[in-house]
Design an enzyme around this catalytic site. Structure first.
Site, mmCIF file in Angstrom:
data_model
loop_
_atom_site.group_PDB
_atom_site.id
_atom_site.type_symbol
_atom_site.label_atom_id
_atom_site.label_comp_id
_atom_site.label_asym_id
_atom_site.label_seq_id
_atom_site.Cartn_x
_atom_site.Cartn_y
_atom_site.Cartn_z
ATOM 1 N N ARG A 92 0.830 -1.051 0.177
ATOM 2 C CA ARG A 92 -0.430 0.029 -0.127
ATOM 3 C C ARG A 92 0.850 1.353 -0.024
ATOM 4 O O ARG A 92 1.073 1.947 1.346
ATOM 5 C CB ARG A 92 -0.667 0.252 0.799
ATOM 6 C CG ARG A 92 -1.559 -1.506 1.400
ATOM 7 C CD ARG A 92 -3.111 -1.381 0.078
ATOM 8 N NE ARG A 92 -3.616 -0.165 0.780
ATOM 9 C CZ ARG A 92 -5.598 -0.856 0.952
ATOM 10 N NH1 ARG A 92 -5.650 -2.106 -0.243
ATOM 11 N NH2 ARG A 92 -6.206 0.528 1.023
ATOM 12 N N GLN A 96 -0.072 2.636 -6.145
ATOM 13 C CA GLN A 96 -1.449 2.401 -6.043
ATOM 14 C C GLN A 96 -2.464 2.558 -7.421
ATOM 15 O O GLN A 96 -3.293 1.446 -7.587
ATOM 16 C CB GLN A 96 -1.834 4.286 -6.152
ATOM 17 C CG GLN A 96 -1.662 4.573 -4.459
ATOM 18 C CD GLN A 96 -2.191 6.048 -4.815
ATOM 19 O OE1 GLN A 96 -1.943 7.071 -5.285
ATOM 20 N NE2 GLN A 96 -2.269 6.523 -3.384
ATOM 21 N N ASP A 120 -2.950 -1.209 -7.710
ATOM 22 C CA ASP A 120 -4.324 -1.552 -6.610
ATOM 23 C C ASP A 120 -5.421 -2.200 -6.493
ATOM 24 O O ASP A 120 -6.632 -1.380 -6.237
ATOM 25 C CB ASP A 120 -4.247 -1.422 -5.027
ATOM 26 C CG ASP A 120 -4.535 -1.142 -3.522
ATOM 27 O OD1 ASP A 120 -4.898 -2.049 -3.551
ATOM 28 O OD2 ASP A 120 -4.858 -0.111 -2.897
ATOM 29 N N SER A 173 -8.292 -1.908 -3.979
ATOM 30 C CA SER A 173 -9.365 -0.663 -3.575
ATOM 31 C C SER A 173 -10.169 -0.559 -4.837
ATOM 32 O O SER A 173 -11.655 -0.522 -5.519
ATOM 33 C CB SER A 173 -8.206 0.974 -4.237
ATOM 34 O OG SER A 173 -7.032 0.429 -2.909
ATOM 35 N N TYR A 194 -4.557 0.799 7.383
ATOM 36 C CA TYR A 194 -5.272 -1.000 7.481
ATOM 37 C C TYR A 194 -5.460 -0.999 8.782
ATOM 38 O O TYR A 194 -4.908 -0.059 9.800
ATOM 39 C CB TYR A 194 -4.943 -2.284 6.703
ATOM 40 C CG TYR A 194 -4.984 -3.028 6.017
ATOM 41 C CD1 TYR A 194 -5.675 -2.794 5.169
ATOM 42 C CD2 TYR A 194 -3.593 -3.106 5.551
ATOM 43 C CE1 TYR A 194 -5.955 -3.859 3.918
ATOM 44 C CE2 TYR A 194 -3.118 -3.445 3.695
ATOM 45 C CZ TYR A 194 -4.560 -4.076 3.223
ATOM 46 O OH TYR A 194 -4.697 -3.783 1.924
#
Length: 376
Positions: A120, A125, A128, A131, A226
Site C-alpha cells: 500500500r 496505487q 492496487d 481498492s 489498515y
C-alpha cells in the site's frame, strides 16, 4: 514470455484481462494464450481476443505452454497439481488467510504472486486491486440496500406528506466505505460512519458523512492504512456506541476487515434485535466471518424482519468494468517484470515485486505471510 490467461471457476464472472488490456501486453512483445471461453461471462468473445493478437487455446494447452499463469481466483480444485515448478502463478489467493494453499505452493517450489498483497504505497496505487474492487463493492452494496429497503433513500416532499430520508450506518471508511458514503449521499440518505482510524474523519466529512466518534483507538502507522486489533476496553466502548447508532439506522453496511484475521464482530445479535423491522444489513466482510454475528457468506438471512445479506464478491455483478479495472492493475504490476524484448524478469530488487511475491524457490518471500506461518 508466454502469458496464459485462465478461465475463472465457480460463480466468478470476471476475467483477469479483457481484450483491450491483452492488446497492451502484445504491444510489450508478450505472447498471450487465452483459455477458450475465458471472457464470455464478461462479454468478451474468443474472436475479440484473437483480434488483438492473442491465441485462444484449450485449458490443457495453457497449462502446458505458459510461463506465467494468470487468473483472479485461487486455483480451482485439482489445478494446483497441474502447475509446474518452472511456472509463475499470479492471482488473488488471500495468503494471509489461506495458509494451507501457501504451504502447498511452497512445497511444490512454485513461484507465486498474490495481487491482494501489493504494498500500500503511493507508487503501487495503480496496481492496487483491493481498492479497485472495493470501489465496485461499496457502490453495489448501497444499490442492493436501496432496492431491498421497504422505504425510500431520499427525502421527498409530496402532496401526501413528507417522506423522511433513510439513515445509513457504514462500518469502515476504507475504499469500499468511502464509495458507499458517496453513493448513499447521492441517493439522498443521511449517513453516519464508524472507523477506528481517526485519520479518515476528514475524508468522511468531505463526502457528506457524519463521523461517529469513539475515543481511545489504537492506531499503527506500520499497518499500511489498515485497521489493527484494539484493546478490550476500547472494544466495549465501541460496541455500545455502534449498537446505539445501529438501532436508529435503516441500513448498515459492514466493510471492516483486518488482513489475515477473522473480521471484527461489530453487529452482535443483540444489536440486530434492536433494529427496526425492514432494516437491511449488507456485510462485505462475509467471506472472513462477517462483521455481523448473524451473517452467512453468499446468503441472505431474514431475522425478526431484518435482512442480513452476506456478499463478498459484488465485483462479479459488474463483470465488465470490474474486469477492466482489475486488468489495468495487473498490467501496471506486470510491467515491472517484463523486459524490453517481452521476456520475464523477476526483479526482486523492486520492493513491489518482492512484497507481492509469496513463494519462490521453496522460500517464503512476503514477510507478513512468513510471520503468520512461522508463528502458527
Amino acid at each position: 514470455m508466454i502469458l496464459g490467461l485462465l478461465k475463472e471457476h465457480g460463480k466468478e464472472t470476471r476475467v483477469a484481462l479483457l481484450p483491450e488490456t491483452v492488446k497492451a501486453f502484445t504491444d510489450l512483445k508478450v505472447e498471450v494464450l487465452v483459455e477458450q471461453g475465458a471472457g464470455e461471462k464478461a462479454f468478451a468473445s474468443d474472436a475479440d481476443y484473437e483480434a488483438v493478437g492473442a491465441k485462444t487455446v484449450s485449458r490443457d494447452e495453457v497449462f502446458a505452454k505458459a510461463e506465467v499463469l494468470l487468473q483472479i481466483q485461487p486455483p480451482a480444485e485439482g489445478d494446483t497439481g497441474r502447475i509446474k515448478d518452472s511456472q509463475v502463478w499470479i492471482s488473488a489467493f488471500n495468503p494471509l488467510w489461506d495458509t494451507t494453499l501457501v504451504k502447498t505452493f511452497l512445497d511444490k517450489g512454485i513461484t507465486t504472486f498474490s495481487l491482494d498483497l501489493i504494498p500500500r504505497t503511493t507508487r503501487a496505487q495503480a496496481m492496487d486491486i483491493l481498492s479497485s474492487m472495493a470501489t465496485v463493492s461499496g457502490y453495489m452494496a448501497v444499490l442492493e440496500a436501496a432496492a431491498k429497503l421497504p422505504t425510500f433513500f431520499p427525502m421527498f416532499m409530496t402532496a401526501a406528506g413528507t417522506i423522511r430520508p433513510a439513515n445509513v450506518l457504514i462500518l469502515g471508511a476504507g475504499v469500499a466505505g468511502l464509495q458507499a458514503i458517496a453513493t448513499s449521499r447521492k441517493l439522498g440518505a443521511q449517513v453516519q460512519v464508524f472507523d477506528v482510524r481517526s485519520a479518515v474523519k476528514e475524508e468522511v466529512m468531505s463526502l457528506g458523512g457524519k463521523f461517529v466518534e469513539v475515543e481511545g483507538a489504537t492506531e499503527d502507522k506500520a499497518a499500511g492504512g489498515y485497521a489493527v486489533e484494539q484493546t478490550e476496553e476500547y472494544k466495549k466502548k465501541q460496541q455500545d456506541r455502534i449498537n446505539e447508532v445501529a438501532a436508529k439506522s435503516n441500513v448498515v453496511i459492514c466493510t471492516a476487515q483486518i488482513p489475515g484475521r477473522k473480521a471484527p464482530l461489530l453487529i452482535p445479535k443483540e444489536a440486530v434485535d434492536a433494529m427496526k423491522p425492514g432494516s437491511v444489513i449488507i456485510d462485505l466482510a462475509a467471506s472472513t466471518g462477517g462483521n455481523c454475528e448473524l451473517t452467512k457468506n453468499d446468503e441472505t438471512v431474514e431475522y425478526k424482519g431484518v435482512s442480513i445479506i452476506g456478499q463478498s464478491n459484488y465485483p462479479a455483478q459488474k463483470p465488465v468494468d470490474a474486469s477492466r479495472m482489475f486488468g489495468k492493475n495487473v498490467l501496471n504490476f506486470m510491467k515491472l517484470m517484463i523486459g524490453e524484448e517481452g521476456e520475464l524478469n523477476l526483479n526482486f530488487e523492486d520492493d513491489i515485486v518482492k512484497g507481492t511475491c509469496i513463494t519462490h524457490a521453496k522460500e517464503l518471500y512476503n514477510e507478513r505471510v512468513k510471520s503468520i506461518i512461522e508463528n502458527a
